[in-house]
Design a protein around this motif. Structure first.
Motif, PDB file in Angstrom:
ATOM      1  N   TRP B   3      38.586  45.879  52.737  1.00 51.23           N
ATOM      2  CA  TRP B   3      37.144  46.142  52.675  1.00 51.23           C
ATOM      3  C   TRP B   3      36.342  44.857  52.874  1.00 51.23           C
ATOM      4  O   TRP B   3      35.407  44.803  53.663  1.00 51.23           O
TER       5      TRP B   3
ATOM      6  N   ASP C  98      31.172  45.065  44.287  1.00 54.55           N
ATOM      7  CA  ASP C  98      32.123  45.931  44.967  1.00 54.55           C
ATOM      8  C   ASP C  98      33.406  45.154  45.268  1.00 54.55           C
ATOM      9  O   ASP C  98      34.522  45.647  45.079  1.00 54.55           O
ATOM     10  N   LYS C 101      35.353  44.692  42.163  1.00 53.54           N
ATOM     11  CA  LYS C 101      35.973  45.953  41.758  1.00 53.54           C
ATOM     12  C   LYS C 101      37.217  46.244  42.589  1.00 53.54           C
ATOM     13  O   LYS C 101      38.245  46.682  42.071  1.00 53.54           O
ATOM     14  N   ARG C 102      37.134  45.972  43.878  1.00 51.06           N
ATOM     15  CA  ARG C 102      38.256  46.302  44.750  1.00 51.06           C
ATOM     16  C   ARG C 102      39.397  45.304  44.634  1.00 51.06           C
ATOM     17  O   ARG C 102      40.539  45.628  44.941  1.00 51.06           O
TER      18      ARG C 102
END
Lengths: 130, 335, 301
Positions: B3, C98, C101-102
């Motif tokens: 990501w 984010d 969190k990942r």
């Protein structure tokens, strides 16, 4: 509830300053039996001070029998210092005034009086420790 | 981890793929006409290509040649050097992901995108140019268009651009990792990639597939002959459509390699200006009469795919070696 | 209590220069450790070794019982906020959360979101547009929400104005109280260290000078003033850190684990700042002799 502050120039370690402030508040009647002290987390956050320092101060107060920790509830004042000591203030103050008059008559100025008092005080404290 | 890598990379990727798509659309619009023209004109197509299409032919070559270099400079070199420069690697390497995985993800995604971009560009350009390439291979004149095996066209056709892009990308990453500053890493990447791209056809590619040899007589009216280095060397151009001549050797009457005799230069000597055509042909005839011949080594058009795959393998191997180097360096040598 | 950081003969050399040498440390868990020393003394080097950003040239270092950054599990135990608190300037505040969190197995999203809300940061704001204080707070949020056992901070407040500095320290202390974190932070502000730390490491010229509980250190360092005298005539248990003389008077800063009984001395207390400065201004040969540093660990006031 008491609010703490730290004086970086007092020369005293932070935890002793906290202890002193609680004792002072007890003496002045600002804290009474049953009052709750702020939580360690709140003090740490408000003063940006190490929580271990606050814990150490509270433990010392607990050791002196002034406060008691109730797990999960908080730390509460169990005794007050006001009555006993205030009663003793009068006569002691009179003695001190008499001594100060003697010192002035002996020709000591304010600074000499302060130096004499501090060095005697420290010596006495040192003897107690030793 | 994927990501984060994608989040950091997506803008650059979008720009590149939008450009590739726009160019591919232009090719798609004009490609079918060119194919039709080949069906009707055959090899004489080379004389009938419209001027805009001619421009597009060269633009296509340039773009496929440039894509790997651009990828190496703008995707590869900054990939890690920018993190080292801004200190964000401190942030990244202290999350719950090992540096090796961080590097692997970045390299994997970047290399995949690089190879896709270069592959799509090469596919579009190779498809569009195929009528011209076929015309040249079929014997069409090579004064305007390159045979597919010519060094200029070879790197802009088929599968090698994919390997070039992978190599350029990892080269950029490795240099960024070692140099640690983005701009110097970009400049060095370009210089090194260009050096490798120039060296490959000079010293490596000619040996990647078995060449053919032909010996042509030295005579007026035979294979076209030109002279180099003040007539001390002769270059012959036998008519082998689509071939890439890789070396030339003059042979004496005994069939042994020999240098061009001094008499040839003396024969061509003039007081002023170049020798006339008659004089040149006369001198060639004299040399031929002495038994001299010219041996030409070349890669025939049929070796195109053998050379493509061999070179693809070499560049992918280099990219893998550089990947290993990056993995070693990031664990042992960084900060 | 187990050691959160243990170093044995730890050293790091850059080309010809040693940034850190023969460093032995045992930092107990549950403490807030202040690492102080002049610029270039090796503070960042030590912290980077502890976070695994650097590998040692000599000796060993163990953090939370493992080799720094040895694997995913080890990485999860240690949070590191680097000097100048780097963040991805193109990513938004929300993107950073984010990311945390990942990438982190123990990520506490509630803590992270709550902190950002209380700090008044706009989640859509790009991190490159944040002020220095906000950036530091964002980096601290990532470090805290990761829920590490040890949080390492390299000069986290050096670039902040006094208000931002106070807010940062308040939040850090709150997190320590809440999550029972161990913290190691470097700072050149001894006043901050005195307030927020209970353990201090003084690093000068790539050598650890002294390391220990702050209260213990304060208890066993004294200022002695008295008639002029040669410091070499002191009893064996008293180590002189600094000595200054006028024609009649001698002032010594000494470390001793027993009380000073000699009546010719006036014994005065030393604050942490005095002690730290005394170690920093010691002559170079004393700085490089690291033996006294270890003796102090035993000094219990």
């Amino acid at each position: 509830m008491i609010e703490f502050h730290l004086n970086s120039r007092s020369g005293l370690p932070p935890y002793q300053q906290l202890v002193q402030q609680v004792r002072h508040a007890l003496r002045l009647g600002l804290l009474k039996e049953g009052d709750r002290l702020p939580t360690v987390k709140d003090v740490a956050k408000q003063m940006a001070v190490n929580p271990n320092t606050v814990l150490k101060a509270y433990r010392e107060l607990e050791h002196d029998g002034l406060v008691a920790a109730r797990p999960g509830v908080g730390t509460f004042v169990t005794r007050t210092l006001a009555d006993a000591t205030l009663a003793a203030h009068g006569p002691l103050r009179k003695d001190l005034q008499r001594w100060l008059t003697k010192a002035r008559l002996a020709g000591l100025d304010d600074e000499s009086i302060e130096a004499l008092f501090m060095s005697t005080f420290r010596d006495a404290a040192g003897e107690d420790v030793a | 981890m994927f990501w984060l890598t994608w989040r950091q990379f997506r803008t650059q990727a979008a720009v590149m793929f939008a450009a590739v798509a726009a160019f591919a659309a232009t090719l798609a619009a004009t490609g079918p006409q060119l194919a039709d023209l080949y069906r009707t004109a055959g090899s004489s197509l080379v004389d009938q290509v419209s001027s805009p299409d001619q421009t597009l032919y060269y633009t296509g070559l340039l773009i496929v040649l440039a894509v790997p270099a651009v990828i190496g400079m703008f995707w590869g070199a900054p990939l890690i050097s920018r993190e080292l420069e801004t200190g964000t690697h401190y942030l990244a390497w202290n999350q719950g992901v090992t540096r090796t995985r961080w590097l692997a993800t970045k390299l994997g995604l970047g290399a995949a995108a690089s190879m896709t971009a270069a592959g799509l560009t090469s596919l579009a350009v190779s498809w569009w140019s195929s009528p011209i390439d076929r015309a040249v291979n079929g014997g069409g004149a090579t004064d305007t268009y390159f045979p597919r095996l010519d060094p200029v066209a070879f790197a802009a056709r088929g599968v090698v651009p994919v390997a070039h892009a992978a190599f350029a990308f990892v080269l950029g990453v490795a240099l960024g990792l070692v140099i640690r500053r983005t701009l110097p890493a970009m400049a060095t990447t370009f210089a090194l990639y260009a050096a490798v791209q120039i060296s490959a056809p000079l010293w490596i590619r000619p040996h990647l597939a078995a060449p053919d040899r032909t010996t042509v007589p030295i005579e007026p009216g035979g294979a076209p002959i030109s002279i180099q280095e003040g007539a001390r060397q002769i270059v012959a151009h036998p008519e082998v459509p689509g071939a890439w001549e890789t070396s030339q050797q003059t042979l004496n009457a005994a069939g042994q390699p020999a240098s061009v005799p001094a008499s040839f230069a003396d024969c061509l000597h003039t007081e002023a200006g170049p020798p006339t055509l008659q004089q040149f042909e006369g001198c060639l005839a004299d040399l031929g009469a002495l038994g001299y011949q010219q041996q030409v080594t070349y890669q025939p058009a049929g070796n195109f795919w053998a050379l493509q795959w061999a070179e693809t393998g070499i560049y992918l191997g280099l990219a893998l070696a550089l990947t290993g180097f990056c993995a070693w360096w990031i664990r042992r040598r960084v900060t | 209590m187990s050691a959160v950081l243990r170093a044995r003969g730890l050293g790091k050399r850059y080309k010809q220069r040693w940034a850190l040498q023969s460093c032995d440390l045992d930092v107990p868990a549950g403490r807030v450790v202040g690492l102080v020393g002049p610029n270039g003394a090796g503070k960042s080097t030590l912290l980077n070794l502890a976070s695994g950003m650097l590998t040692p040239t000599a000796g060993t270092i163990e953090v939370c019982g493992g080799r720094p950054a040895a694997g995913v599990e080890q990485l999860a135990k240690v949070g590191f906020v680097a000097q100048d608190t780097p963040v991805y300037s193109a990513l938004s505040v929300a993107d950073h959360l984010d990311l945390g969190k990942r990438l982190n197995p123990n990520w506490d999203d509630a803590v992270a979101r709550d902190r950002i809300r209380r700090l008044g940061l706009d989640p859509k704001q790009r991190a490159g547009k944040l002020s220095g204080g906000q950036r530091a707070q964002l980096a601290l949020t990532l470090g805290i929400a990761k829920r590490p056992e040890l949080l390492i901070l390299d000069e986290p407040v050096a670039a902040l104005d006094p208000l931002a500095r106070r807010e940062f320290m308040q939040d850090l202390m709150e997190a320590v109280a809440e999550h029972e974190l161990s913290v190691v932070l470097s700072s050149h502000l001894v006043s901050d260290v005195e307030r927020t730390c209970d353990y201090v490491i003084v690093l000068v010229d790539s050598h650890v000078q002294v390391a220990g509980d702050i209260d213990d250190l304060v208890a066993c360092h004294h200022r002695l003033t008295g008639p002029r005298r040669d410091p070499d005539t002191l009893p064996a248990g008293q180590h002189v850190l600094t000595a200054s003389h006028t024609d009649r008077q001698t002032t010594l800063l000494v470390r001793t684990d027993t009380a000073v009984h000699d009546p010719t001395w006036t014994v005065g207390p030393l604050g942490l700042e005095d002690i730290v400065l005394a170690y920093m201004t010691r002559p170079a040969d004393a700085v490089r002799d690291t033996r006294p540093a270890l003796e102090v660990l035993r000094c219990s006031g």
